[in-house]
Design a protein around this motif. Structure first.
Motif, PDB file in Angstrom:
ATOM      1  N   CYS A  16       0.816  -1.214   0.000  1.00  0.00           N
ATOM      2  CA  CYS A  16       0.000   0.000   0.000  1.00  0.00           C
ATOM      3  C   CYS A  16       0.856   1.274   0.000  1.00  0.00           C
ATOM      4  O   CYS A  16       0.562   2.243   0.706  1.00  0.00           O
ATOM      5  CB  CYS A  16      -0.960   0.002   1.188  1.00  0.00           C
ATOM      6  SG  CYS A  16      -2.157  -1.342   1.149  1.00  0.00           S
ATOM      7  N   GLY A  33      -9.731  -7.758  -6.427  1.00  0.00           N
ATOM      8  CA  GLY A  33      -9.614  -6.310  -6.346  1.00  0.00           C
ATOM      9  C   GLY A  33     -10.022  -5.645  -7.644  1.00  0.00           C
ATOM     10  O   GLY A  33     -10.460  -6.300  -8.597  1.00  0.00           O
ATOM     11  N   ALA A  42     -12.143   4.572  -0.845  1.00  0.00           N
ATOM     12  CA  ALA A  42     -11.450   3.469  -0.171  1.00  0.00           C
ATOM     13  C   ALA A  42     -10.849   3.986   1.119  1.00  0.00           C
ATOM     14  O   ALA A  42     -10.419   5.145   1.195  1.00  0.00           O
ATOM     15  CB  ALA A  42     -10.360   2.886  -1.059  1.00  0.00           C
ATOM     16  N   ASP A 102      -8.840  -1.362   3.899  1.00  0.00           N
ATOM     17  CA  ASP A 102      -8.783  -1.747   2.490  1.00  0.00           C
ATOM     18  C   ASP A 102      -7.331  -1.686   2.003  1.00  0.00           C
ATOM     19  O   ASP A 102      -6.538  -0.886   2.487  1.00  0.00           O
ATOM     20  CB  ASP A 102      -9.588  -0.770   1.624  1.00  0.00           C
ATOM     21  CG  ASP A 102     -11.075  -0.778   1.908  1.00  0.00           C
ATOM     22  OD1 ASP A 102     -11.535  -1.594   2.722  1.00  0.00           O
ATOM     23  OD2 ASP A 102     -11.774   0.069   1.316  1.00  0.00           O
ATOM     24  N   HIS A 130      -7.363  -1.300  -5.642  1.00  0.00           N
ATOM     25  CA  HIS A 130      -8.131  -1.363  -4.389  1.00  0.00           C
ATOM     26  C   HIS A 130      -8.664  -2.772  -4.155  1.00  0.00           C
ATOM     27  O   HIS A 130      -9.163  -3.422  -5.069  1.00  0.00           O
ATOM     28  CB  HIS A 130      -9.309  -0.381  -4.480  1.00  0.00           C
ATOM     29  CG  HIS A 130     -10.309  -0.506  -3.368  1.00  0.00           C
ATOM     30  ND1 HIS A 130     -11.645  -0.771  -3.598  1.00  0.00           N
ATOM     31  CD2 HIS A 130     -10.174  -0.409  -2.026  1.00  0.00           C
ATOM     32  CE1 HIS A 130     -12.292  -0.808  -2.446  1.00  0.00           C
ATOM     33  NE2 HIS A 130     -11.417  -0.599  -1.478  1.00  0.00           N
ATOM     34  N   SER A 155     -11.305  -4.347  -1.320  1.00  0.00           N
ATOM     35  CA  SER A 155     -12.180  -4.060  -0.185  1.00  0.00           C
ATOM     36  C   SER A 155     -11.844  -4.968   0.995  1.00  0.00           C
ATOM     37  O   SER A 155     -11.462  -6.122   0.823  1.00  0.00           O
ATOM     38  CB  SER A 155     -13.641  -4.281  -0.589  1.00  0.00           C
ATOM     39  OG  SER A 155     -14.483  -4.201   0.547  1.00  0.00           O
ATOM     40  N   LYS A 156     -11.977  -4.424   2.191  1.00  0.00           N
ATOM     41  CA  LYS A 156     -11.677  -5.204   3.398  1.00  0.00           C
ATOM     42  C   LYS A 156     -12.530  -6.463   3.513  1.00  0.00           C
ATOM     43  O   LYS A 156     -12.141  -7.422   4.184  1.00  0.00           O
ATOM     44  CB  LYS A 156     -11.852  -4.342   4.649  1.00  0.00           C
ATOM     45  CG  LYS A 156     -13.248  -3.754   4.842  1.00  0.00           C
ATOM     46  CD  LYS A 156     -13.277  -2.874   6.086  1.00  0.00           C
ATOM     47  CE  LYS A 156     -14.616  -2.171   6.247  1.00  0.00           C
ATOM     48  NZ  LYS A 156     -14.807  -1.112   5.232  1.00  0.00           N
ATOM     49  N   GLU A 157     -13.678  -6.476   2.833  1.00  0.00           N
ATOM     50  CA  GLU A 157     -14.528  -7.674   2.867  1.00  0.00           C
ATOM     51  C   GLU A 157     -13.848  -8.867   2.199  1.00  0.00           C
ATOM     52  O   GLU A 157     -14.232 -10.022   2.428  1.00  0.00           O
ATOM     53  CB  GLU A 157     -15.871  -7.401   2.174  1.00  0.00           C
ATOM     54  CG  GLU A 157     -16.879  -6.622   3.012  1.00  0.00           C
ATOM     55  CD  GLU A 157     -16.568  -5.139   3.088  1.00  0.00           C
ATOM     56  OE1 GLU A 157     -15.787  -4.650   2.240  1.00  0.00           O
ATOM     57  OE2 GLU A 157     -17.098  -4.472   4.007  1.00  0.00           O
ATOM     58  N   GLN A 158     -12.832  -8.612   1.384  1.00  0.00           N
ATOM     59  CA  GLN A 158     -12.115  -9.674   0.676  1.00  0.00           C
ATOM     60  C   GLN A 158     -10.842 -10.101   1.417  1.00  0.00           C
ATOM     61  O   GLN A 158     -10.091 -10.943   0.909  1.00  0.00           O
ATOM     62  CB  GLN A 158     -11.740  -9.208  -0.738  1.00  0.00           C
ATOM     63  CG  GLN A 158     -12.910  -8.799  -1.599  1.00  0.00           C
ATOM     64  CD  GLN A 158     -13.823  -9.964  -1.930  1.00  0.00           C
ATOM     65  OE1 GLN A 158     -13.404 -11.119  -1.961  1.00  0.00           O
ATOM     66  NE2 GLN A 158     -15.090  -9.663  -2.178  1.00  0.00           N
TER      67      GLN A 158
END
Length: 366
Positions: free
Chosen positions: A22, A242, A295, A299, A327, A329-332
């Motif tokens: 990141c 992503g 985002a 994330d 990007h 997502s934190k859900e992944q």
């Protein structure tokens, strides 16, 4: 127990770790250097946390500072010495090491001490992506008043009088602040070992499988590397679930060094819009020209060269660069207790002048 890490794992870990970096997470060449040293010194093994007894002691190994710092020195022996000093100041036997985050070099931070000292590397991370503060990778201990930790830092240039060895005991929050100051005094970055914890705690609070995720992603990237940047970007998106938020030209890099942090914003002109990335060592949030949040940490937010398909760190971004803003997502992502802890956010929010916790914690709480 576990499997032996190889030169192919080193290369893959640095490639995949660069995506999860990141914009921070150390340096590409440093990661290769330390990783190659590890497999030369010994035979480090990667193990599942389930392979360790619940009472086996695991130590977090890392480096602390700002990736754009220019006057630091961390040698391989510094990483090893940090773990040795922690062992000398802790009553129980240390069995394993883990990393607090993935990154260009941080994915493999513990491999060299493990190889040199006969320890194993746990396939877990304190956070799947790189982050600016030690508290964000402290496995939910950031606000604990009951846990007395040991934190050690080693590094700097002896010829300039900046070399330090420091062992501190106390609460995770207070000792983390001391280590950040030590990193600044040592030239901007310093090797560290911290938080001896039983494997049973790691099982409950870490992002399990974080290291192998970086290695697997890196292997996919290496397999696509000869096919050009577009295929590499497609591969990264497919492997991680992503997406690209936008592609364009870096218009402004307004980032400065302050007390072992790189702080500021990066502006990228994309089609009919501008994206602003908020930086504190790593990319912490992205907004469009209207101020809409696209985002937010935790994330994954990574700047990738559109020309080469390789991630570009904060310190290497320049005006005129062609960049894709990637990007996940934190859900992944597997999320640790660290990023679910509300106490880790106010410090970063105050520095950046934006809200993070209301975005970061919303769906986690739900």
């Amino acid at each position: 127990m576990g499997r032996e890490l190889t030169i192919h794992d080193v290369e893959a870990a640095v490639r995949g770790g660069s995506v999860f970096a990141c914009g921070g997470g150390g340096w590409f060449d440093h990661g290769l250097e330390i990783g190659k040293a590890a497999i030369t010194v010994g035979k480090p093994k990667l193990v599942s946390i389930d392979e360790l007894p619940d009472d086996a002691i695991v130590v977090t190994t890392t480096a602390i500072g700002a990736p754009a710092g220019t006057n630091w020195q961390m040698l391989g022996k510094d990483y090893i010495k940090a773990v040795q000093l922690l062992q000398e100041n802790f009553a129980d036997q240390v069995v394993a090491v883990m990393t607090p985050q993935n990154g260009m070099s941080s994915t493999i931070n513990g491999w060299l001490p493990a190889a040199a000292l006969g320890l194993v590397v746990v396939d877990a991370t304190g956070d799947i992506r790189a982050h600016p503060t030690g508290k964000m990778g402290s496995l939910g201990l950031a606000s604990s008043l009951d846990y007395e930790t040991i934190q050690v830092v080693v590094g700097g240039k002896p010829e300039e009088g900046s070399y330090l060895e420091l062992v501190v005991k106390g609460t995770p929050a207070r000792t983390s602040d001391i280590l950040r100051k030590a990193a600044d005094l040592a030239g901007g970055f310093i090797a560290a070992a911290r938080h001896p914890l039983p494997a049973s705690y790691i099982k409950k609070h870490a992002a399990i499988g974080g290291v192998s995720k970086a290695i697997d992603l890196g292997k996919a990237i290496l397999a696509a590397e000869d096919q050009g940047s577009e295929i590499i970007l497609e591969t990264i998106c497919q492997e991680t679930h992503g997406a690209i938020l936008g592609q364009g030209i870096v218009k402004k890099v307004d980032v400065s060094y302050h007390q072992a942090f790189d702080i500021g914003t990066i502006t990228i002109e994309v089609e009919n819009d501008f994206l602003t990335i908020h930086v504190m060592n790593e990319h912490m949030a992205v907004e469009d020209a209207q101020g809409n949040r696209l985002a937010t940490f935790p994330d994954v937010i990574t700047t990738i060269s559109t020309n080469t398909g390789r991630p570009v760190s904060v310190g290497h971004l320049q005006e005129g660069d062609k960049i894709s803003v990637f990007h996940i997502s934190k859900e992944q992502l597997p999320l640790s207790s660290s990023v679910k802890d509300p106490s880790v956010y106010p410090e970063v929010e105050q520095v950046l002048g934006i809200q993070l916790s209301n975005h970061a914690l919303k769906s986690i709480r739900e």
